[in-house]
Design an enzyme around this catalytic site. Sequence first.
Site, short mmCIF file in Angstrom:
data_model
loop_
_atom_site.label_atom_id
_atom_site.label_comp_id
_atom_site.label_asym_id
_atom_site.label_seq_id
_atom_site.Cartn_x
_atom_site.Cartn_y
_atom_site.Cartn_z
N ASN A 6 12.55 -4.67 3.77
CA ASN A 6 11.72 -4.10 2.70
C ASN A 6 12.42 -2.95 2.00
O ASN A 6 12.32 -2.79 0.78
CB ASN A 6 10.37 -3.64 3.26
CG ASN A 6 9.38 -4.79 3.37
OD1 ASN A 6 9.57 -5.83 2.74
ND2 ASN A 6 8.35 -4.61 4.15
N GLY A 16 -7.30 -8.53 13.79
CA GLY A 16 -7.08 -8.07 12.42
C GLY A 16 -7.16 -9.23 11.44
O GLY A 16 -6.34 -10.15 11.49
N ALA A 17 -8.16 -9.19 10.55
CA ALA A 17 -8.39 -10.29 9.61
C ALA A 17 -8.04 -9.87 8.18
O ALA A 17 -8.73 -10.21 7.23
CB ALA A 17 -9.85 -10.75 9.68
N GLN A 56 6.82 1.13 0.04
CA GLN A 56 6.86 2.58 0.17
C GLN A 56 6.62 3.00 1.61
O GLN A 56 7.33 3.87 2.14
CB GLN A 56 5.82 3.23 -0.75
CG GLN A 56 5.80 4.75 -0.63
CD GLN A 56 5.08 5.42 -1.77
OE1 GLN A 56 5.34 5.14 -2.93
NE2 GLN A 56 4.16 6.31 -1.46
N LYS A 57 5.66 2.38 2.26
CA LYS A 57 5.33 2.74 3.65
C LYS A 57 6.54 2.54 4.56
O LYS A 57 6.86 3.39 5.39
CB LYS A 57 4.16 1.89 4.13
CG LYS A 57 3.72 2.18 5.55
CD LYS A 57 2.55 1.31 5.97
CE LYS A 57 3.01 -0.10 6.30
NZ LYS A 57 1.94 -0.93 6.88
N GLY A 59 -2.89 -10.95 9.00
CA GLY A 59 -3.49 -11.79 10.03
C GLY A 59 -4.23 -12.99 9.49
O GLY A 59 -4.10 -14.10 10.03
N PHE A 97 -1.33 -4.39 -7.72
CA PHE A 97 0.04 -3.91 -7.74
C PHE A 97 1.01 -4.96 -8.25
O PHE A 97 2.11 -4.65 -8.70
CB PHE A 97 0.46 -3.38 -6.36
CG PHE A 97 0.95 -4.42 -5.39
CD1 PHE A 97 2.29 -4.76 -5.33
CD2 PHE A 97 0.07 -5.04 -4.51
CE1 PHE A 97 2.74 -5.72 -4.43
CE2 PHE A 97 0.52 -5.98 -3.60
CZ PHE A 97 1.86 -6.33 -3.56
N CYS A 99 3.66 -2.39 1.66
CA CYS A 99 4.83 -2.38 2.54
C CYS A 99 6.00 -1.52 2.07
O CYS A 99 6.54 -0.74 2.85
CB CYS A 99 5.33 -3.81 2.76
SG CYS A 99 4.24 -4.75 3.84
#
Length: 471
Positions: A228, A13-14, A282-283, A18, A342, A280
């Site tokens: 969070n 994952g880039a 809300q998730k 990551g 955001f 992050c």
Amino acid sequence: MAPIQVKKICCIGAGYVGGPTCAVIALKCPDIQVTIVDLNQARVDAWNSADYNLPIYEPGLLEVVKEARGRNLFFSTDVDKGILEADLIFVSVNTPTKKSGVGAGFAADLNYVELATRRIAAIATSNKIVVEKSTVPCRTAESMRTILEANSKPGTRFDILSNPEFLAEGTAIDDLFAPDRVLIGSLQSQEGKDACEALASVYANWVPRERILTVGLWSSELSKLAANAMLAQRISSVNALSAICEATGANIDEVAHAVGRDSRMGPKFLRASVGFGGSCFQKDILNLVYLSESLHLPEVAAYWRQVVEMNEYQKRRFSKRVVDTLFNTITGKRIAVLGFAFKADTGDTRESASITLIRDFLSERARVSIYDPKVEESQIWLDLQEALPTTPLEQIKKSVTICKSSLEACEASEAVVIATEWKEFQQIDWNTVYEKMSKPAFLFDGRLLVDAESLRKIGFKVTTIGRGERL
């Protein structure tokens, strides 16, 4: 068993986690070879680009990549080779909120995590430490371990660690250079503790040992969601107070400053705004809501759900205030939206308040001009398409203009909305903006960014979030 000495790291994952994380590990650990792999050819090409046109913007990242790339930092689409060679593998793939099926709208979609885990099991021919880096629900590591053990080759062992990231976009490189803490969760078996020590030794190349916290696997996973959720809770709390301030004539800046002077509270995350965004907050809260409901804790679920509901209310309230102030209609009026990311110092638009505001303005048939210094034009169109799924893109483009400067966006507009706290918006020549706008010229500051009094002296009708001044 003695702890493994990590010589080769692979990161699957880039993206936003990551890329910066493993680039800094490569910079700080020149003796460790770090390979970041991703199936997205265009993204890997951007990381490898000769002119360093990196796929994400983060202050300080360019300098890190310039120093380490080609020395001990490599980017590749050859996922299998990365897995085969590595002693330690970070799984840093996307875990979006599910859009369908069980838990839709709340639970994390772990499809990419499972695919990565199955690939590791299929390819690995030697012992590996597998590190869960993506933000995941509690006990995901257990699922990963089950998959790895069920599919591993004879004589191959996998040790699972949880190592959540606590990065803030815009300051990620500084956060990585000097973290408040590095959290590593492991099974409390001897093998688990040895794997934990191996990863701790990597971070110890630049992070003081007292800042490297080692805990149980499930505590580590829950700590990320909790951190969070509690930060977002502070933002929603101060935003709820901002509504009271506007109704009473109080000033949210003054209230937040007074509250933040309490040593038990501190001043951080007490700045009112049009609402939090990002990948992050809300998730993770929705994840916590789903977890609570799954554990038959409805009161706990309702408590955390309210944090998200307050955030949505703040955005609705702000867009309604724009409409109300512009004589209860913005049909056909040009609204300049300054900022699409955001938050400042990032090009990330996930869950950006700007998207909600623009959607609301378009539903009122306004014409919208947008300027953001870092967000790609293609990303803006993608986000607006997703926000307005029943409206064809060509139709959206008739009402939206993406501009190359704040001055261009503001020209001939009836109102300016500051939606992202980019510092350059403080340097705008507001006298020129005022001359080029329709009159009366309205300005709505959703980020407490500009000096309202000086703008009023120019002639603007200024509305600031969390302040009860009357126009």
